[in-house]
Write an enzyme that holds these catalytic residues in place. Structure first.
Site, PDB file in Angstrom:
ATOM      1  CG  ASP A  25     -17.462  46.324 -25.717  1.00  0.00           C
ATOM      2  OD1 ASP A  25     -18.331  45.511 -26.074  1.00  0.00           O
ATOM      3  OD2 ASP A  25     -16.507  46.026 -24.997  1.00  0.00           O
ATOM      4  CD1 TRP A  46     -16.745  38.953 -36.261  1.00  0.00           C
ATOM      5  CD2 TRP A  46     -15.211  39.766 -37.674  1.00  0.00           C
ATOM      6  NE1 TRP A  46     -16.184  40.072 -35.684  1.00  0.00           N
ATOM      7  CE2 TRP A  46     -15.241  40.586 -36.529  1.00  0.00           C
ATOM      8  CE3 TRP A  46     -14.327  40.086 -38.707  1.00  0.00           C
ATOM      9  CZ2 TRP A  46     -14.418  41.707 -36.367  1.00  0.00           C
ATOM     10  CZ3 TRP A  46     -13.503  41.206 -38.563  1.00  0.00           C
ATOM     11  CH2 TRP A  46     -13.557  41.997 -37.403  1.00  0.00           C
ATOM     12  CD  GLU A  87     -14.154  45.949 -28.620  1.00  0.00           C
ATOM     13  OE1 GLU A  87     -13.737  44.862 -28.993  1.00  0.00           O
ATOM     14  OE2 GLU A  87     -14.739  46.117 -27.530  1.00  0.00           O
ATOM     15  CE1 TYR A  90     -17.973  45.472 -30.018  1.00  0.00           C
ATOM     16  CE2 TYR A  90     -16.585  45.689 -31.972  1.00  0.00           C
ATOM     17  CZ  TYR A  90     -16.845  45.119 -30.739  1.00  0.00           C
ATOM     18  OH  TYR A  90     -15.980  44.189 -30.231  1.00  0.00           O
ATOM     19  CB  THR A 108      -7.695  45.144 -37.052  1.00  0.00           C
ATOM     20  OG1 THR A 108      -7.464  43.802 -36.593  1.00  0.00           O
ATOM     21  CG2 THR A 108      -7.008  46.127 -36.135  1.00  0.00           C
ATOM     22  NE  ARG A 149     -18.927  44.003 -34.113  1.00  0.00           N
ATOM     23  CZ  ARG A 149     -19.100  43.325 -32.987  1.00  0.00           C
ATOM     24  NH1 ARG A 149     -18.166  42.493 -32.559  1.00  0.00           N
ATOM     25  NH2 ARG A 149     -20.201  43.466 -32.275  1.00  0.00           N
ATOM     26  CD  GLU A 179     -11.919  41.534 -30.326  1.00  0.00           C
ATOM     27  OE1 GLU A 179     -12.908  41.809 -29.622  1.00  0.00           O
ATOM     28  OE2 GLU A 179     -11.415  40.410 -30.382  1.00  0.00           O
TER      29      GLU A 179
END
Length: 452
Positions: A57, A419, A63, A55, A66, A53, A9
């Protein structure tokens, strides 16, 4: 674990300037960056067709997380794919700014500190068995992670009251605990918040937040690959010498401030030992382990590179690894620049260069320039990175998520994913729970897709 799930991340720094002056607040820049995402995802927190993902943060940091990868090589390609996806958002946002008559350039930095002293991270995730002793894992890992910056730091010019110093790590100054369940307030080395994103009876997710964000693919390969080998040694019961540090937080700063690796840190036993010696200890065990177990090509490459980096540090001749290791590449760039323009390390132009190394925009960022000129080594190819932008890893749960998202978007169906859940937002509210991150094929998901 014979197979492991990896994930990275990465939080990115963001700013918008016009002729050197800040033009928009980070909040405003982030809104422009994510406008395209919000327009199709109805949110600034979305999952993509490649299983990743994306987004916003805390603190307006974009952010990218993977998708689940089961090889370090795959992970490197997907980490770079994230850079390309964000660069695409940047180009789009700049065009929109100019269309609205706002002059300015947007910058995205893959680094870990901004000029105000804020820190944002690169978090590594490793799936580990629930049945091991997590405490022992942390005990053996912490001395390794504290000194690992010697082989994979991103490098930083740090301004101190005593003048500027070149450090190994950007993140080291911002770590305040060894093991903790918080990530922002206390910034530990290992985060213990127990969110496995998998079957909690079988797995834990080891969340390492001490590492730097790397520009060089080979450095990323070494960072994650070396940690994976150390984890496998612990899981296999390899007996390690007790290298518990008296004060890991003091040690991490001491190690960062000494690029020769020779400064001694104190162990809990009272003995003093250098970062170089600690890393050599882990490397010796890792080399023996890979030879005995017959590691794959990546493991062999990792151990070979790890050895070369430590030899370069030990001899003081860093040139043999200047194409592969971020902190060395950046140091050489800065030294050449200083020599050419006769500048002290504390000069603002040196600080600017330090930052420019991490600029994501190809054609403007320094690292991208080196890559285009063939002056740095690679661990992924451009076609692999291009494919990873659209296609999830084919051997993990990410494949299921990516396929579900692609079909739902093509069929214009309303859906929700995270997830572990895939959900169609229709009358039946059908949901599939995918608890096994190693499972790339699932009849339940295929039925859900077929029903669209």
């Amino acid at each position: 674990m014979e197979r492991r799930i990896f994930g990275l991340e990465t939080e990115y720094g963001v700013t918008c300037t016009y002729r050197g002056q800040r033009r928009l607040s980070p909040d405003e820049v982030a809104r422009y960056l994510f406008r395209r995402v919000v327009s199709w995802g109805r949110s600034s927190n979305v999952f993509l067709r490649n299983g990743a993902r994306l987004y916003l943060d805390v603190g307006s940091h974009p952010e990218y997380a993977t998708p689940e990868c089961d090889s370090v090589a795959d992970l490197v390609a997907h980490d770079r794919a994230g850079e390309r996806i964000l660069e695409g958002l940047l180009v789009d946002a700049e065009k929109r700014l100019h269309d609205e008559g706002i002059a300015g350039e947007i910058y995205l930095f893959k680094n870990n500190t901004d000029s105000a002293g804020n820190s944002y991270g690169c978090h590594e995730n490793y799936l580990v068995s629930r049945h091991g002793e997590f405490g022992r894992l942390a005990d053996v890992l912490i001395p390794f992670l504290v000194t690992r910056q010697l082989i994979c730091g991103a490098g930083k010019v740090l301004q101190t009251p005593r003048g500027a110093v070149y450090c190994l790590s950007q993140r080291a100054e911002h770590i305040w605990e060894g093991v903790s369940s918080a990530t922002t307030r206390s910034r530990p080395i290992i985060n213990t918040r127990d969110e496995p994103h998998a079957d909690a009876e079988r797995y834990r997710r080891l969340h390492v937040i001490v590492g730097d964000s790397n520009m060089n693919e080979v450095t990323t390969l070494l960072k994650v690959g070396a940690a994976d080998i150390v984890l496998r040694m612990i899981e296999s019961g390899v007996v390690m010498r007790d290298l518990t540090l008296e004060n890991p937080i003091r040690a991490i700063r001491e190690v960062s401030h000494d690029i020769t690796g020779r400064r001694k840190v104190r162990l809990a036993s009272g003995k003093e030992i250098s970062a170089l010696e600690i890393q050599q200890e882990y490397l010796a065990k890792a080399t023996e382990f890979v030879e005995r177990r017959g590691g794959d090509q990546t493991a062999k490459r990792v151990v070979e590179l790890w050895g070369r980096v430590l030899r370069a540090v030990e001899t003081g001749d860093l040139d043999p690894v200047a194409r592969e290791i971020d902190w060395v590449t950046k140091l050489r760039l800065i030294e050449r620049y200083q020599g050419k323009h006769d500048l002290p390390l504390s000069h603002p132009r040196v600080a600017q260069m330090d930052l420019a190394y991490h600029d994501l925009r190809r054609g403007r960022g320094l690292y991208g320039l080196l890559e285009r000129r063939g002056q740095v080594d690679r661990a992924a190819t451009d076609p692999e990175i291009f494919e990873a932008k659209e296609t999830p890893p084919q051997t993990t749960r990410a494949r299921l998520r990516g396929e579900f998202i692609r079909h739902a978007q093509e069929k214009r169906r309303d859906f929700t994913v995270d997830w572990v859940h895939l959900k169609l937002n229709d009358q039946a509210q059908r949901t599939v729970l995918c608890k096994d991150p190693f499972r790339a094929y699932d009849e339940r998901v295929e039925r859900l897709i077929a029903s669209m």
